[in-house]
Design a protein around this motif. Structure first.
Motif, PDB file in Angstrom:
ATOM      1  N   UNK A  30     -29.663  81.270  15.167  1.00 24.24           N
ATOM      2  CA  UNK A  30     -29.589  82.552  14.464  1.00 24.24           C
ATOM      3  C   UNK A  30     -30.407  83.612  15.196  1.00 24.24           C
ATOM      4  N   UNK A  31     -31.597  83.248  15.628  1.00 25.05           N
ATOM      5  CA  UNK A  31     -32.432  84.186  16.372  1.00 25.05           C
ATOM      6  C   UNK A  31     -31.768  84.575  17.683  1.00 25.05           C
ATOM      7  N   UNK A  32     -31.180  83.601  18.355  1.00 24.70           N
ATOM      8  CA  UNK A  32     -30.499  83.882  19.628  1.00 24.70           C
ATOM      9  C   UNK A  32     -29.352  84.864  19.400  1.00 24.70           C
ATOM     10  N   UNK A  33     -28.582  84.635  18.362  1.00 21.69           N
ATOM     11  CA  UNK A  33     -27.461  85.517  18.048  1.00 21.69           C
ATOM     12  C   UNK A  33     -27.948  86.943  17.763  1.00 21.69           C
ATOM     13  N   UNK A  34     -29.050  87.057  17.046  1.00 21.87           N
ATOM     14  CA  UNK A  34     -29.612  88.379  16.739  1.00 21.87           C
ATOM     15  C   UNK A  34     -30.102  89.104  17.992  1.00 21.87           C
ATOM     16  N   UNK A  35     -30.536  88.352  18.984  1.00 27.20           N
ATOM     17  CA  UNK A  35     -31.117  88.967  20.178  1.00 27.20           C
ATOM     18  C   UNK A  35     -30.137  89.204  21.310  1.00 27.20           C
ATOM     19  N   UNK A  36     -28.936  88.691  21.198  1.00 28.32           N
ATOM     20  CA  UNK A  36     -27.937  88.952  22.237  1.00 28.32           C
ATOM     21  C   UNK A  36     -27.517  90.423  22.228  1.00 28.32           C
ATOM     22  N   UNK A  37     -27.360  90.996  21.046  1.00 28.47           N
ATOM     23  CA  UNK A  37     -26.902  92.385  20.942  1.00 28.47           C
ATOM     24  C   UNK A  37     -27.736  93.371  21.738  1.00 28.47           C
ATOM     25  N   UNK A  38     -29.051  93.415  21.535  1.00 34.47           N
ATOM     26  CA  UNK A  38     -29.861  94.349  22.323  1.00 34.47           C
ATOM     27  C   UNK A  38     -29.773  94.093  23.832  1.00 34.47           C
ATOM     28  N   UNK A  39     -29.662  92.828  24.225  1.00 33.82           N
ATOM     29  CA  UNK A  39     -29.544  92.536  25.655  1.00 33.82           C
ATOM     30  C   UNK A  39     -28.212  93.042  26.207  1.00 33.82           C
ATOM     31  N   UNK A  40     -27.140  92.841  25.460  1.00 36.81           N
ATOM     32  CA  UNK A  40     -25.835  93.362  25.893  1.00 36.81           C
ATOM     33  C   UNK A  40     -25.919  94.881  26.041  1.00 36.81           C
TER      34      UNK A  40
END
Length: 130
Positions: free
Chosen positions: A58-68
């Motif tokens: 869940x944390x990984x999914x939340x943090x992909x957006x800002x990186x993209x």
């Protein structure tokens, strides 16, 4: 292709690894019905490790957006360079380490690893803006 785009592709592989690891752990806890059923009231039947893996995903999914967003900003502004490439790969390394750090309860390293990835993403965004 730029180093930042390669890092983005690597992030997809980390995401898939996180999904598979989480699901395999769930299946080890309760069998195939965990993947096939409705998953209602599932948490009560899961081991602590599986619960941590699900939170890590869940944390990984939340943090992909800002990186993209950071990668897109760097690409569109043409601000690619050694700094953005380094930050992109720091993010990838941090996310790859974050999964086992969360799964195995590496305290305080999990938080340190998370902050490294977040800082790398923010530096990319700032470098594209400034």
């Amino acid at each position: 292709m730029t180093p930042e785009l390669y890092a983005l592709a690597a992030t997809v592989l980390i995401h898939l690894a996180a999904v598979l690891w989480s699901q395999r752990s769930l299946e080890a806890d309760i069998g195939k019905e965990g993947n096939l059923g409705t998953r209602e009231n599932l948490e009560a039947r899961l081991s602590e490790k599986t619960l941590r893996l699900r939170r890590a995903l869940s944390n990984h999914t939340e943090n992909i957006g800002p990186f993209v967003i950071a990668v897109v900003m760097v690409q569109f502004t043409g601000t690619n360079g050694w700094l953005s490439a380094l930050c992109a790969w720091v993010y990838v390394a941090a996310r790859a380490l974050y999964l086992p750090a969360y799964a195995f309860g590496w305290v305080p390293w999990r938080s340190v690893i998370f902050l490294a990835g977040l800082a790398a993403t923010l530096v990319m965004i700032l470098s594209a803006i400034l």
